[in-house]
Design a protein around this motif. Structure first.
Motif, PDB file in Angstrom:
ATOM      1  N   MET A 145       0.831  -1.212   0.000  1.00  0.00           N
ATOM      2  CA  MET A 145       0.000   0.000   0.000  1.00  0.00           C
ATOM      3  C   MET A 145       0.861   1.255   0.000  1.00  0.00           C
ATOM      4  O   MET A 145       0.490   2.278  -0.585  1.00  0.00           O
ATOM      5  CB  MET A 145      -0.937   0.002   1.213  1.00  0.00           C
ATOM      6  N   ASN A 151      -3.894   3.373   0.704  1.00  0.00           N
ATOM      7  CA  ASN A 151      -4.210   2.793   2.011  1.00  0.00           C
ATOM      8  C   ASN A 151      -5.699   2.803   2.326  1.00  0.00           C
ATOM      9  O   ASN A 151      -6.263   1.789   2.758  1.00  0.00           O
ATOM     10  CB  ASN A 151      -3.454   3.533   3.117  1.00  0.00           C
ATOM     11  N   VAL A 160      -4.570   0.181   8.246  1.00  0.00           N
ATOM     12  CA  VAL A 160      -3.742   0.468   7.075  1.00  0.00           C
ATOM     13  C   VAL A 160      -2.550   1.379   7.375  1.00  0.00           C
ATOM     14  O   VAL A 160      -1.787   1.716   6.466  1.00  0.00           O
ATOM     15  CB  VAL A 160      -4.593   1.078   5.938  1.00  0.00           C
TER      16      VAL A 160
END
Length: 337
Positions: A145, A151, A160
């Motif tokens: 990510m 994210n 995240v």
């Protein structure tokens, strides 16, 4: 450099004697020197406080406090935030290790953008006994990510932003009402608050944080970090931020997670359709809901789906299914695992 560049590092600790000195040395050895370390002892019953106090005696940037009673990490974070003097705030776990340029890199990224952003970076798990496949998968997922800077597109899957690996301006943190309520998992709740307040993420491609794994790590042993706590939090924020009351809600999957969400939605009196592709479960009635097969979705014209199917290959197929219907991820469908 002015005092406005001061970085406040909040580090709660409890019974961290085995790893605490190594953690503190990694902070003291930072290439960026304008920081203060706010340490909160959450009722340790080992010699963690003595270790911290001995090191603090030789470095005035380290400020040591005690929680009054065994109140938990959120109370420690709340107290730590009140004691901060810096314009920039970060968190550090007492059993982890900072890369020597971590504070400098996160701060430089943040200062280039200004308020309304949170900076973070790639992470690396480590363990004397080797990192388990689950943690390795999570590490790879987080770091991927960081490369794509997407994210928030995955926020309902897992946290995240790594809990001890972010930096933000204090005004933004306060505007998010960080740590004001006893909501666990507190790190995931904080990231949802960033998402809610449109705090944009600045990802560094450098690995700036070493995340220690060991059998008695709090996230492994504390019931506040059990899977159901994560599901509770996901559903809470989904209903608040993304649920479209003009659409029929669909739960996809009748495993443990699907059943948990179905029970919660029933208790909240939120209507939903429940689908799965398990022939042994189709037509069963659970929590007063009859499970339908996937083809039932063809009868629905306007719906919003929560997917609780964890298998990677199945998720790819589900994603393709929704795309073929012109539906949009994070608007029409959400992966909860």
């Amino acid at each position: 450099m002015t005092n406005s560049d001061l970085v406040s590092i909040i580090t709660p600790f409890k019974n961290s004697s085995k790893f605490l000195e190594e953690c503190l040395r990694s902070i003291i050895n930072q290439s960026y020197k304008s920081w203060e370390l706010i340490m909160i002892d959450d009722y340790s019953n080992d010699n963690s406080f003595d270790i911290a106090n001995k090191i603090a005696e030789n470095d005035k940037r380290i400020k040591l406090y005690k929680n009054k009673g065994n109140k938990g990490i959120i109370h420690s974070l709340r107290l730590g935030l009140k004691k901060c003097s810096g314009n920039y705030i970060t968190r550090m776990d007492s059993d982890d290790i900072m890369h020597e340029d971590k504070i400098k890199e996160l701060l430089n990224s943040l200062k280039k953008k200004g308020k309304g952003y949170v900076s973070t970076s790639k992470v690396k798990y480590f363990s004397k006994k080797g990192v388990g496949l689950g943690y390795k998968k999570y590490e790879n997922w987080l770091n991927k990510m960081m490369e794509y800077n997407d994210n928030y597109d995955h926020i309902y899957k897992e946290c995240v932003i790594p809990s001890p690996n972010w930096m933000i301006h204090i005004d933004d943190l306060l505007n998010c009402s960080a740590f004001d309520l006893d909501i666990y998992p507190e790190d995931y709740d904080l990231v949802f608050r960033f998402y809610k307040n449109n705090i944009k993420i600045i990802p560094s491609q450098k690995t700036l944080h070493k995340w220690r794994d060991y059998p008695v790590r709090t996230s492994r042993t504390d019931s506040n970090y059990a899977d159901n706590s994560f599901l509770d939090l996901k559903l809470k924020y989904f209903i608040e931020l993304n649920y479209d009351t003009n659409k029929m809600l669909v739960i996809w999957g009748a495993g443990r997670r699907g059943k948990f969400l179905a029970k919660k939605l029933s208790a909240l009196e939120i209507d939903f359709v429940w689908v799965c592709n398990n022939p042994n479960k189709i037509d069963q009635i659970i929590y007063n809901k009859q499970l339908k097969n996937i083809e039932f979705l063809n009868r629905l014209k306007n719906y919003q789906s929560i997917i609780t199917v964890a298998n990677d290959k199945s998720q790819l197929l589900i994603n393709e299914f929704f795309k073929s219907k012109g539906l949009i991820k994070m608007k029409d469908y959400y992966f909860f695992c």
